[in-house]
Design a protein around this motif. Structure first.
Motif, mmCIF file in Angstrom:
data_model
loop_
_atom_site.group_PDB
_atom_site.id
_atom_site.type_symbol
_atom_site.label_atom_id
_atom_site.label_comp_id
_atom_site.label_asym_id
_atom_site.label_seq_id
_atom_site.Cartn_x
_atom_site.Cartn_y
_atom_site.Cartn_z
ATOM 1 N N ILE A 313 -36.038 32.730 6.931
ATOM 2 C CA ILE A 313 -35.782 32.211 8.059
ATOM 3 C C ILE A 313 -36.261 30.647 7.746
ATOM 4 C CG2 ILE A 313 -35.846 31.869 10.581
ATOM 5 C CD1 ILE A 313 -37.372 34.938 10.147
ATOM 6 N N ASN A 316 -32.125 24.575 9.123
ATOM 7 C CA ASN A 316 -31.007 24.369 8.502
ATOM 8 C C ASN A 316 -30.950 23.322 7.275
ATOM 9 O OD1 ASN A 316 -31.292 21.965 9.990
ATOM 10 N ND2 ASN A 316 -29.569 22.823 11.530
ATOM 11 N N LEU A 437 -34.705 36.290 14.982
ATOM 12 C CA LEU A 437 -34.419 35.289 14.260
ATOM 13 C C LEU A 437 -34.270 35.790 12.881
ATOM 14 C CD1 LEU A 437 -37.466 33.050 15.181
ATOM 15 C CD2 LEU A 437 -35.285 32.067 14.965
ATOM 16 N N TYR A 441 -30.670 34.937 11.625
ATOM 17 C CA TYR A 441 -30.794 33.703 10.671
ATOM 18 C C TYR A 441 -31.490 33.863 9.275
ATOM 19 C CZ TYR A 441 -29.543 30.891 14.659
ATOM 20 O OH TYR A 441 -29.045 30.272 15.749
ATOM 21 N N THR A 448 -31.654 27.436 10.840
ATOM 22 C CA THR A 448 -31.895 27.333 12.276
ATOM 23 C C THR A 448 -31.542 25.856 12.735
ATOM 24 O OG1 THR A 448 -34.130 27.067 12.158
ATOM 25 C CG2 THR A 448 -33.458 29.456 12.415
ATOM 26 N N VAL A 452 -33.224 26.342 18.445
ATOM 27 C CA VAL A 452 -33.125 27.401 18.056
ATOM 28 C C VAL A 452 -33.756 28.658 19.002
ATOM 29 C CG1 VAL A 452 -34.633 27.549 16.019
ATOM 30 C CG2 VAL A 452 -32.837 29.658 16.319
#
Length: 616
Positions: A313, A316, A437, A441, A448, A452
């Motif tokens: 996780i 991005n 999460l 993700y 994320t 988020v």
């Protein structure tokens, strides 16, 4: 070895010079030139470190027949052009070639590379050149040592063990050298496995069919069985929280022991830790857990939690970060902050520490914030974004100007958990957020977005946390814990410091009456100013960083004497004598009441609080 495999050979024989040699064998290829570079930062540590500055020398030569056999290499050099501080272009004309370079390794941390008489520790970002045209090729590693290295050195890493490749790459090495072989499917994976070669103690334990290895540098009298026993429920907690299938089958806790030092850096299948050796339990010690040992267990908890939350996780922008320059994100409060919440609460949940000890640790974190004027100037999101220049490059003014996304992020996480429970009638908590999460993700490492948490809470639990996050994350409001913690059976209080060493938490000692408002350290004569806190007496008096305070009201000072004189002064001011840049100065210090900036918790209903912890 497949046709496009890169082969790295690492030789450690120059340990006396803090150097190791790398030989990179490149097969024939279609490009006329290749671009080589070394990362400028290591994932998980958000500061440009310019690892390429440690390359002592670099050269290249071709083969005679486009094959990578020892006999094929000629003395035909390859043209190398340095493009910037960390990038080179080599003119290969598509022919197989070999790159030789030497790395200076004398950074005893978990972020770089270090070699001495006892071991070598190497992060791939510090040692292994990235070849843009071969980025997704197989990467093979051979580590060799010769008679210059003691026979009790061994190689350890979480990287996959490989059989020796067909290429005998030890072109310039002793034919009798010892060697270890590892490999990875691409460059990103290759640099995510720290390497330890040297004298080490190891201990193994198993949790839910996941194999854990503890590695500690050197040979020590440490009670490894006890550490394994204490880490077992902590690892079990994290595995159970996120659920099966687990992302790891084998995990390595790699600890560099030193006289002083502290740190941890997460990797997908391991963590590298730096810790004082005498803070760990020794064979023959009693069962009491010292503060130093509790901190070590919390550090292990923190880094193992990152196996999910950071390594899979992730923000991005960190899915495929550019390691040649900064990658900015507002989200570090989610990643380091939430992990900072879980590292300590896990110890309380599994019974490693009692409830009051956990609350004292949380209170110490709150106390750091209360003393920190920077929390009014920088939000947690801004702290995340500016980590590269402000958090990782702190000076003595940091406490007055910035806030830690670790510390405030952990308090934000605690407040969010309490808010979710309140809004859902105890049906939703932060654990549920973490699991979503992971499912949404983490499993596919999709990355994320900045919003988020608020989006996820609304979409999955129909709880609107946007006002809360807007105030405590994107603005500089404090988390209003006083009201939130009441419903879990505890009360949050504040008091003045009881001593200069006081960090917060429950204390029965009498508080100080007056407060200087500066951090001091002993000097040959008097005390040296290490920090000056905004809004308190020292700053009002014009006392500056690095001043050497030698007397107060005519009396030569020590730490205890200065405080006693302040506490018993009947006047509204005191005269402070100090040396600044070779000049003797006298300043007038306002005598101010000690500020109540130390937090502590009282347990009003142990059953309710233990229910929140999940302790039966």
């Amino acid at each position: 070895m497949s046709d496009n495999t890169l082969h790295f050979s690492l030789n450690l024989s120059q340990w006396q010079a803090h150097q190791f040699d790398v030989q990179l064998s490149i097969p024939a290829h279609s490009a006329s030139s290749l671009t080589l570079s070394l990362p400028s930062w290591i994932p998980g540590s958000y500061m440009v470190r310019d690892f390429a500055k440690n390359i002592v020398s670099l050269s290249a030569k071709k083969t005679a027949a486009n094959t990578l056999t020892p006999e094929a290499f000629t003395q035909s050099s390859v043209s190398i052009e340095k493009l910037d501080k960390q990038t080179w272009s080599i003119q290969t004309d598509g022919e197989a070639c070999i790159i030789n370079y030497t790395i200076y390794a004398n950074d005893l941390s978990i972020r770089s590379a270090f070699i001495n008489h006892e071991y070598a520790f190497i992060n791939g970002t510090s040692a292994f050149l990235h070849i843009e045209e071969f980025e997704n090729s197989q990467h093979q590693l051979e580590i060799t040592v010769d008679d210059n290295i003691p026979s009790n050195w061994n190689g350890h890493t979480s990287m996959e063990t490989r059989a020796p490749c067909s290429l005998d790459s030890k072109i310039d090495a002793d034919a009798n050298a010892r060697a270890w072989y590892f490999g990875a499917k691409n460059y990103d994976e290759f640099i995510d496995h720290p390497i330890y070669v040297g004298v080490a103690d190891t201990c193994e334990f198993e949790v839910d069919n996941v194999n854990f290895t503890l590695l500690f540098s050197g040979n020590n009298n440490i009670d490894y069985a006890r550490i394994a026993k204490d880490l077992t429920p902590i690892c079990q907690h994290h595995l159970s929280l996120f659920g099966t299938p687990y992302p790891v089958k084998d995990y390595l806790f790699m600890t560099l022991l030193a006289d002083n030092g502290f740190g941890g850096l997460e990797h997908k299948y391991s963590t590298a830790l730096l810790y004082p050796r005498f803070e760990l339990p020794l064979i023959g010690d009693g069962e009491e857990k010292t503060d130093g040992y509790v901190t070590f267990l919390s550090l292990c908890s923190h880094e193992f939690f990152h196996t999910w939350h950071v390594k899979r996780i992730k923000p991005n922008v960190m899915v495929k970060p550019d390691l040649s320059k900064e990658s900015y994100t507002n989200q570090l409060w989610i990643y380091e902050g939430f992990t900072s919440f879980y590292d300590d609460v896990t110890l309380a949940r599994v019974g490693t520490i009692p409830a009051q000890k956990y609350l004292d640790i949380v209170a110490q974190n709150i106390s750091r914030l209360l003393q920190n004027a920077g929390r009014f100037k920088q939000s947690a999101a801004e702290s995340s974004f500016d980590a590269w220049t402000k958090f990782y490059k702190q000076d003595a003014s940091a406490t007055n100007n910035i806030v830690s996304y670790y510390t405030k992020g952990g308090i934000i996480a605690l407040g969010l958990d309490l808010l979710l429970r309140e809004q859902s009638g105890d049906k939703v908590c932060l654990d549920d957020v973490m699991r979503v999460l992971w499912q949404q993700y983490g499993k596919d490492e999709s990355g994320t977005p900045d919003n988020v948490i608020q989006t996820l809470c609304k979409a999955h639990f129909d709880i609107d946390v946007s006002d809360y996050l807007n105030s405590v994350v994107y603005h500089t409001d404090d988390v209003e814990l006083e009201a939130l913690v009441q419903r879990i059976g505890i009360a949050l209080r504040t008091r003045a410091k009881v001593s200069s060493e006081d960090k917060g938490g429950l204390s029965l000692k009498a508080p100080m009456k007056r407060q200087l408002g500066a951090t001091l350290k002993p000097a040959p004569l008097g005390l040296t100013v290490a920090q000056v806190f905004e809004g308190l007496a020292a700053m009002h008096a014009g006392i500056l960083l690095n001043d050497n305070i030698i007397a107060i009201n005519g009396h030569v000072v020590s730490q205890g004497k200065l405080q006693r004189i302040l506490d018993t002064t009947l006047e509204s001011t005191a005269e402070v004598s100090l040396i600044r840049d070779g000049q003797l100065l006298n300043v007038t210090l306002p005598v101010m009441e000690a500020r109540k900036d130390m937090a502590f918790f009282e347990i009003n209903d142990a059953d309710v609080f233990n229910h929140w912890l999940g302790v039966k």
